[in-house]
Design a protein around this motif. Structure first.
Motif, mmCIF file in Angstrom:
data_model
loop_
_atom_site.group_PDB
_atom_site.id
_atom_site.type_symbol
_atom_site.label_atom_id
_atom_site.label_comp_id
_atom_site.label_asym_id
_atom_site.label_seq_id
_atom_site.Cartn_x
_atom_site.Cartn_y
_atom_site.Cartn_z
ATOM 1 N N MET A 1 0.843 -1.194 0.000
ATOM 2 C CA MET A 1 0.000 0.000 0.000
ATOM 3 C C MET A 1 0.877 1.242 0.000
ATOM 4 O O MET A 1 1.775 1.377 0.794
ATOM 5 N N SER A 2 0.614 2.162 -0.914
ATOM 6 C CA SER A 2 1.421 3.369 -0.987
ATOM 7 C C SER A 2 1.019 4.330 0.117
ATOM 8 O O SER A 2 -0.017 4.180 0.769
ATOM 9 N N THR A 3 1.862 5.353 0.286
ATOM 10 C CA THR A 3 1.566 6.346 1.312
ATOM 11 C C THR A 3 0.225 7.010 1.059
ATOM 12 O O THR A 3 -0.581 7.205 1.970
ATOM 13 N N ASP A 4 -0.066 7.340 -0.205
ATOM 14 C CA ASP A 4 -1.310 8.038 -0.526
ATOM 15 C C ASP A 4 -2.531 7.147 -0.363
ATOM 16 O O ASP A 4 -3.654 7.639 -0.253
ATOM 17 N N ASP A 5 -2.319 5.812 -0.363
ATOM 18 C CA ASP A 5 -3.438 4.891 -0.231
ATOM 19 C C ASP A 5 -3.738 4.537 1.215
ATOM 20 O O ASP A 5 -4.664 3.784 1.493
ATOM 21 N N ARG A 6 -2.936 5.056 2.153
ATOM 22 C CA ARG A 6 -3.154 4.725 3.547
ATOM 23 C C ARG A 6 -4.506 5.225 4.003
ATOM 24 O O ARG A 6 -5.003 6.251 3.533
ATOM 25 N N PRO A 7 -5.138 4.533 4.970
ATOM 26 C CA PRO A 7 -6.406 5.026 5.504
ATOM 27 C C PRO A 7 -6.231 6.417 6.101
ATOM 28 O O PRO A 7 -5.297 6.664 6.846
ATOM 29 N N LYS A 8 -7.124 7.305 5.765
ATOM 30 C CA LYS A 8 -7.031 8.679 6.277
ATOM 31 C C LYS A 8 -7.918 8.886 7.499
ATOM 32 O O LYS A 8 -7.638 9.699 8.334
ATOM 33 N N GLN A 90 11.762 -3.686 15.559
ATOM 34 C CA GLN A 90 11.795 -2.608 14.579
ATOM 35 C C GLN A 90 11.221 -3.062 13.249
ATOM 36 O O GLN A 90 10.475 -2.328 12.596
ATOM 37 N N ALA A 91 11.560 -4.285 12.851
ATOM 38 C CA ALA A 91 11.030 -4.820 11.588
ATOM 39 C C ALA A 91 9.506 -4.915 11.644
ATOM 40 O O ALA A 91 8.809 -4.556 10.688
ATOM 41 N N ASP A 92 8.976 -5.385 12.774
ATOM 42 C CA ASP A 92 7.524 -5.493 12.912
ATOM 43 C C ASP A 92 6.864 -4.120 12.898
ATOM 44 O O ASP A 92 5.801 -3.932 12.288
ATOM 45 N N LEU A 93 7.480 -3.154 13.581
ATOM 46 C CA LEU A 93 6.939 -1.803 13.591
ATOM 47 C C LEU A 93 6.955 -1.178 12.199
ATOM 48 O O LEU A 93 5.974 -0.562 11.765
ATOM 49 N N LEU A 94 8.061 -1.336 11.494
ATOM 50 C CA LEU A 94 8.175 -0.766 10.148
ATOM 51 C C LEU A 94 7.121 -1.344 9.216
ATOM 52 O O LEU A 94 6.540 -0.623 8.394
ATOM 53 N N ALA A 95 6.856 -2.641 9.356
ATOM 54 C CA ALA A 95 5.836 -3.274 8.518
ATOM 55 C C ALA A 95 4.457 -2.675 8.800
ATOM 56 O O ALA A 95 3.672 -2.408 7.873
ATOM 57 N N GLN A 96 4.144 -2.456 10.066
ATOM 58 C CA GLN A 96 2.852 -1.890 10.422
ATOM 59 C C GLN A 96 2.739 -0.434 9.989
ATOM 60 O O GLN A 96 1.685 0.025 9.556
ATOM 61 N N ILE A 97 3.849 0.307 10.095
ATOM 62 C CA ILE A 97 3.842 1.715 9.703
ATOM 63 C C ILE A 97 3.585 1.858 8.203
ATOM 64 O O ILE A 97 2.836 2.727 7.762
ATOM 65 N N GLU A 98 4.209 0.997 7.435
ATOM 66 C CA GLU A 98 4.056 1.061 5.979
ATOM 67 C C GLU A 98 2.705 0.525 5.517
ATOM 68 O O GLU A 98 2.172 0.959 4.494
ATOM 69 N N ARG A 99 2.117 -0.407 6.277
ATOM 70 C CA ARG A 99 0.841 -1.018 5.878
ATOM 71 C C ARG A 99 -0.119 -1.041 7.063
ATOM 72 O O ARG A 99 -0.429 -2.109 7.609
ATOM 73 N N PRO A 100 -0.586 0.112 7.496
ATOM 74 C CA PRO A 100 -1.454 0.174 8.681
ATOM 75 C C PRO A 100 -2.800 -0.497 8.438
ATOM 76 O O PRO A 100 -3.339 -0.457 7.330
ATOM 77 N N GLU A 101 -3.318 -1.113 9.471
ATOM 78 C CA GLU A 101 -4.622 -1.754 9.394
ATOM 79 C C GLU A 101 -5.719 -0.707 9.585
ATOM 80 O O GLU A 101 -5.605 0.185 10.417
#
Length: 332
Positions: A1-8, A90-101
């Motif tokens: 998911m791109s930055t612009d596609d993240r839930p707003k 850190q890896a788990d956090l980065l994954a969640q940051i890039e692809r938030p639920e």
């Protein structure tokens, strides 16, 4: 998911999916987390709060906690101690940051330092709300903190009252916050120095600040009375000498700062505006040479109270009397 596609949208209406609390001051960090939760609950009272501590983190925990609930509903996952995060965390956090639920607000508290910096950078890159929790160390920091405590509760306190409160309980910021709350809750109207003295009079009188004020004013009798009271109350001579040195250095700095306004000089001198105003008033009757001699006397006392002399009490009394004599002109 791109930055612009993240839930707003988020359950809190005004809270973004990512919130970074950055800085080492614990009480400010806790308030930032609480205010974020309050904002979320204002529109979604049943939002689930989940706390994750990096000290006890297990791989995969972030992904599990941020996963959609079987029963639906929104979540706020608060990660504390991100500066302690290991590689897995850190890896788990980065994954969640890039692809938030969707429906999940991730709050990350990072106290500072290089460890976990990838997480901080990723939060900022992905447009996290950043709430600062800067360290509160100096007297000016504590003064500003106390002033803000009163202001945010719509109360007014005089500069002298704030100074007296910081002197009395300012060693610990949490204790300072508690003291401010007590005055706010237990009093009405303007908070002045007399109000502070009612609640913290013993502590205020036994501080080195009152000793220094009396000495700088040339009041030998009062300075010695306060000094002996402080020592009898268990105050160590070392911090008293330190306060004397600070007061004298402030006088020297302000004496050489020119006539600009106290507000404009505050940042340059590292002092609060009221400290500059007070120093300017105290400078009446002083010259630079006398201040220099006093600083030398206090330096000698500092060495004596830290083990270089036989009688620490005599050393600090001698320094106080020297300051009083210089102020009255007997050594000129």
């Amino acid at each position: 998911m791109s930055t612009d596609d993240r839930p707003k949208a988020t359950p809190g209406g005004g809270v973004p999916p990512l919130v970074l609390v950055s800085g080492p001051q614990q009480i400010l960090a806790e308030r930032a987390i609480t205010s974020t939760l309050d904002a979320l609950r204002s529109l979604a009272p049943d939002v689930e709060y989940i706390r994750v501590d990096m000290e006890t983190y297990e791989p995969g925990q972030i992904g599990m906690q941020c996963a959609p609930s079987l029963f639906g509903g929104d979540k706020c996952v608060v990660v504390r101690g991100a500066e302690q995060a290991g590689d897995d965390a850190q890896a788990d956090l980065l994954a969640q940051i890039e692809r938030p639920e969707p429906g999940v607000t991730l709050v990350v508290a990072h106290a500072g330092g290089n460890r976990g910096k990838r997480v901080v950078d990723a939060m900022k890159k992905n447009r996290a709300r950043v709430i600062e929790a800067p360290a509160i160390k100096t007297d000016k920091d504590k003064n500003d903190f106390a002033v803000n405590e009163f202001r945010r509760n719509r109360r007014k306190a005089t500069p002298e009252a704030v100074r007296a409160l910081v002197e009395a309980v300012g060693k610990d910021v949490r204790e300072l916050a508690s003291a401010c709350k007590q005055l706010i809750d237990d009093t009405t109207g303007l908070i002045d120095e007399r109000v502070v003295a009612t609640y913290h009079g013993g502590k205020v009188e036994a501080t080195g600040f009152r000793v220094a004020d009396a000495a700088v004013a040339g009041n030998a009798a009062e300075a010695l009375r306060l000094l002996r009271h402080a020592l009898a109350s268990g105050v160590d001579p070392v911090p008293i000498v330190a306060v004397l040195a600070v007061q004298l250095r402030q006088l020297v700095k302000v004496a050489g700062a020119g006539r600009a306004s106290s507000n404009s000089l505050a940042k340059t001198l590292g002092m609060a505006p009221w400290q500059i105003d007070r120093a300017r008033r105290a400078l009446n009757g002083w010259d630079v040479e006398a201040l220099g001699r006093c600083i030398q006397a206090v330096a000698a006392a500092d060495e004596a109270v830290k083990g270089g002399g036989r009688d620490p009490v005599y050393a600090v009394e001698k320094a106080v009397l020297t300051i009083c004599a210089e102020r009255s002109g007997r050594h000129r």
